[in-house]
Design an enzyme around this catalytic site. Structure first.
Site, PDB file in Angstrom:
ATOM      1  N   CYS A   2       0.837  -1.186   0.000  1.00 17.21           N
ATOM      2  CA  CYS A   2       0.000   0.000   0.000  1.00 17.21           C
ATOM      3  C   CYS A   2       0.874   1.239   0.000  1.00 17.21           C
ATOM      4  O   CYS A   2       2.091   1.179  -0.161  1.00 17.21           O
ATOM      5  CB  CYS A   2      -0.898   0.005   1.238  1.00 17.21           C
ATOM      6  SG  CYS A   2      -1.805  -1.535   1.490  1.00 17.21           S
ATOM      7  N   ASP A 102      -3.351  -8.906   8.080  1.00 15.88           N
ATOM      8  CA  ASP A 102      -2.193  -8.722   8.950  1.00 15.88           C
ATOM      9  C   ASP A 102      -2.193  -7.340   9.589  1.00 15.88           C
ATOM     10  O   ASP A 102      -1.585  -7.134  10.645  1.00 15.88           O
ATOM     11  CB  ASP A 102      -0.890  -8.975   8.191  1.00 15.88           C
ATOM     12  CG  ASP A 102      -0.757  -8.153   6.924  1.00 15.88           C
ATOM     13  OD1 ASP A 102      -1.767  -7.592   6.454  1.00 15.88           O
ATOM     14  OD2 ASP A 102       0.359  -8.077   6.372  1.00 15.88           O
ATOM     15  N   ILE A 304      12.812 -11.547 -18.539  1.00 12.45           N
ATOM     16  CA  ILE A 304      12.839 -10.816 -19.797  1.00 12.45           C
ATOM     17  C   ILE A 304      14.177 -11.057 -20.478  1.00 12.45           C
ATOM     18  O   ILE A 304      15.187 -11.322 -19.819  1.00 12.45           O
ATOM     19  CB  ILE A 304      12.589  -9.301 -19.621  1.00 12.45           C
ATOM     20  CG1 ILE A 304      13.680  -8.661 -18.757  1.00 12.45           C
ATOM     21  CG2 ILE A 304      11.229  -9.033 -19.032  1.00 12.45           C
ATOM     22  CD1 ILE A 304      13.606  -7.143 -18.753  1.00 12.45           C
ATOM     23  N   SER A 377      11.475 -12.228  -5.109  1.00 11.47           N
ATOM     24  CA  SER A 377      12.732 -11.984  -5.824  1.00 11.47           C
ATOM     25  C   SER A 377      13.892 -12.604  -5.054  1.00 11.47           C
ATOM     26  O   SER A 377      13.755 -12.951  -3.878  1.00 11.47           O
ATOM     27  CB  SER A 377      12.971 -10.482  -6.013  1.00 11.47           C
ATOM     28  OG  SER A 377      13.588  -9.920  -4.865  1.00 11.47           O
ATOM     29  N   GLY A 378      15.044 -12.699  -5.714  1.00  6.15           N
ATOM     30  CA  GLY A 378      16.230 -13.280  -5.099  1.00  6.15           C
ATOM     31  C   GLY A 378      17.208 -12.257  -4.567  1.00  6.15           C
ATOM     32  O   GLY A 378      18.362 -12.599  -4.282  1.00  6.15           O
TER      33      GLY A 378
END
EC number: 6.3.5.4
Length: 637
Positions: A2, A102, A304, A377-378
């Protein structure tokens, strides 16, 4: 995920102003918009919501605790909120829940336990604002690693805060003066480190801290000092003092899989479609492998590709995805596709930001958002597991420096400076100057800064700027390699990597999560002896061994390409006219922020092909493009 915005204090037409500010960051929360105001105390909290958990009205914000004491606006996710709920129930603090968000869990935990304990108990990424109606105090807090942004300062007589600068920049009384120290820091790092922001009147809340503002501070127009509830440095020092010992390498791999697997499992909590970015490298492949092993179905993965082979990793990602059995999505983009993004970058990144991998990151986020609302993500693997090649190079330089007697370092540094001044322009002069700075560095922090700086003397580029002291200016009790990785964890990671991903993803209403930055994974990594991070010259050794359990070595063992674009070539080609217009000497002179001479010297050298100054030039270009964009914020557009 948010966006939050609020104000405490007198402000003309406050409700309307907060509403307009929320509209400016509606991309962070397109599903609903909320406002809570107490006219008596002059407090207003605004919120835009991207619904991830509890998609009903029960998750609407700002949210009031069941006892009516606390009002909270939250940006982020609390991954262990179900566990926190159970504990609150067992302790008798919460007889009935209104929903399963949450946000509700967190505001009730704060009512029961207080803010500091709640922050220490929470596992997640977040930025929050909480108004305590009993104490008449405002609290701001940010997650341990700074995954979620939070700016604060004063607009006129009102204390203001927001997830994005563009949301506060249009508020009545906002001071748009540029912080020249921040601009100088941008020239050094290509990002602006916390607590600085591009505006002199605004600051970033530092990761792992909270801030309490009461009436006395508001009257004096000060903000007080943030209080740390968690320290990455303290954890690093504890890790050095109490390293892990394993019976075997296999036991070490088991331990890493357990802690990382739990983090990944926790971050797969979602009521909306979820996936992951996959480059085919070690970090993202490990995250996806653990997701696939724990998800009970096909994970959506996204990558990509580029037509330029040196920058293309899509084929590797596709091979990893095929082996793991994910539902893989890929998009090949042309140079023109990437170039078309450039005009939008300055507005998306909220303040000047010059990591050029922001371009492919934005393209990746746009593609992923077509199918999912959340993507893992890593990021973080290099900082936690010693993956950057510069660690090895810097350690070799430091070892050579340490062999020199201290009494000789100063005279040799003076000789190097003299040699640099007499040397021809170009690489020889730069190398001599770099060696001189390395030898003259008082400690490992200032030494390492030479490896992560672009403009070495930013105060010679930014007019009337001085360099403030920062994290690199202080000695540490950490060994050299641990000091470097800690510095990257508290500077480059939150202020570059996480900013890059957050702004790109949230510009298209995509939530990103970073399992490597579960603080329990970090605490484990900090206790790992260096032999588990770099062995036989191979970085991220232990993480690689974990990945090999899920993916054949030949699919992931290859030189790292990074996630970049051919910026140097573009600045000599399709971006040349755009860039030179921003660097026009008359424009620079009229603005009064940059010395034109050193910038144009690098521009000419770059255009000649003798040197690649694209990272240095990109910092100036992003600042110039941002100045144009910020004018529209000032006008309220």
């Amino acid at each position: 995920m948010c966006g939050i915005l609020g104000a405490w204090g007198p402000m003309p037409e406050k409700r309307a102003a907060i509403g307009r500010g929320c509209e400016r960051m509606r991309h962070r929360g397109p599903d609903s918009q909320g406002l809570w105001e107490d006219e008596e105390t002059q407090v207003a909290l605004g919120h835009v919501r991207l619904a991830i958990l509890d998609l009903t009205e029960a998750g609407h914000q700002p949210m009031v605790s069941h006892d009516g004491r606390n009002v909270m606006a939250l940006n982020g996710e609390i991954y262990n909120h179900q566990e926190l709920r159970r504990r609150l129930e067992q302790e008798g603090h919460m007889p009935a829940w209104r929903g399963h968000s949450d946000t509700e869990t967190l505001v009730e935990a704060i009512s029961a336990w207080g803010i500091e304990r709640t922050l220490q108990e929470a596992v997640g990424m977040f930025a929050l604002a909480l108004w305590d109606r009993h104490e008449r105090s405002l609290f701001l807090a940010r997650d341990r690693f700074g995954e979620k942004p939070l700016y604060y300062g004063y607009a006129g007589d009102s204390f203001v805060f927001s997830s994005e600068l563009k949301a506060v920049a249009g508020l009545p009384g906002f001071d748009h003066r540029i912080d020249r120290q921040a601009l100088a820091l941008l020239m050094r790092h290509n990002y602006i480190p916390a607590p600085f922001s591009i505006y002199a009147a605004m600051r970033k809340l530092t990761p792992g801290s909270w801030l309490r503002l009461d009436g006395a501070l508001l009257q004096s127009k000060t903000a007080g000092q943030p209080q740390a509830y968690w320290s990455a440095e303290a954890v690093a020092l504890e890790g050095v003092a109490d390293p892990l010992a394993f019976e075997s390498d296999s036991a070490a791999i088991d331990a890493l899989e357990k802690v990382m697997g739990a983090a990944v499992q926790g971050q797969m909590l979602s009521d909306v479609p979820l996936g992951a970015f996959l480059s085919g490298g070690i970090d993202s492949s490990a995250v996806v492998a653990l997701m696939q092993a724990r998800g009970g179905g096909q994970v959506n993965t996204f990558s990509i590709g580029f037509d330029v082979p040196a920058f293309n990793e899509a084929e590797h990602a596709k091979a990893v995805a095929a082996h793991l059995g994910t539902s893989h999505h890929e998009l090949y983009v042309s140079a023109q596709d990437a170039l078309d993004v450039v005009p939008a970058v300055a507005g998306i990144y909220d303040e000047p930001f010059a990591d050029s991998s922001q371009i492919p990151t934005l393209l990746l986020a746009r593609m992923a958002r077509r199918d999912v609302t959340v993507a893992l993500s890593g990021d973080g693997g290099d900082e936690l597991m010693g993956g950057y090649s510069r660690y090895v190079r810097a350690a070799a330089w430091w070892a050579r420096r340490e062999k020199l007697p201290g009494a000789l370092r100063g005279p040799i540094a003076l000789g190097m400076r003299a040699m640099g001044g007499a040397a021809p322009l170009g690489m020889m002069r730069e190398q001599a100057g770099k060696l001189a700075q390395v030898l003259a560095a008082e400690h490992s922090g200032r030494f390492y800064r030479q490896f992560v700086s672009y403009w070495k003397k930013p105060e010679q580029v930014v007019i009337d700027a001085s360099m403030p002291e920062g994290l690199f200016d202080h000695a540490s009790g950490l060994p050299f390699l641990d000091h470097m990785t800690w510095l990257d964890t508290v500077s480059y990671l939150p202020d570059d990597i996480l900013v890059k991903v957050d702004r790109a993803a949230m510009s298209v209403s995509l939530e990103t999560r970073v399992p490597m930055l579960d603080h329990r994974v970090y605490e484990f990594a900090r206790r790992l002896p260096w032999q588990y991070k770099n062995r036989d010259g191979q970085g991220k050794w232990l993480l690689r061994q974990l990945l090999y359990r899920h993916v054949p070595r030949d699919l992931v063992d290859r030189p790292k390409k990074g996630f970049g674009v051919p910026l140097g070539l573009w600045l000599r080609g399709p971006l040349k006219d755009w860039a030179y217009a921003l660097l026009d000497p008359q424009r620079l002179k009229a603005q009064g922020l940059f010395h034109a001479r050193p910038i144009l010297q690098k521009w000419r050298e770059h255009q000649s092909g003798r040197r690649d100054w694209s990272p240095h030039l990109w910092g100036v270009l992003m600042a110039q493009a941002w100045l144009d964009e910020s004018e529209s914020w000032r006008r309220g557009q």
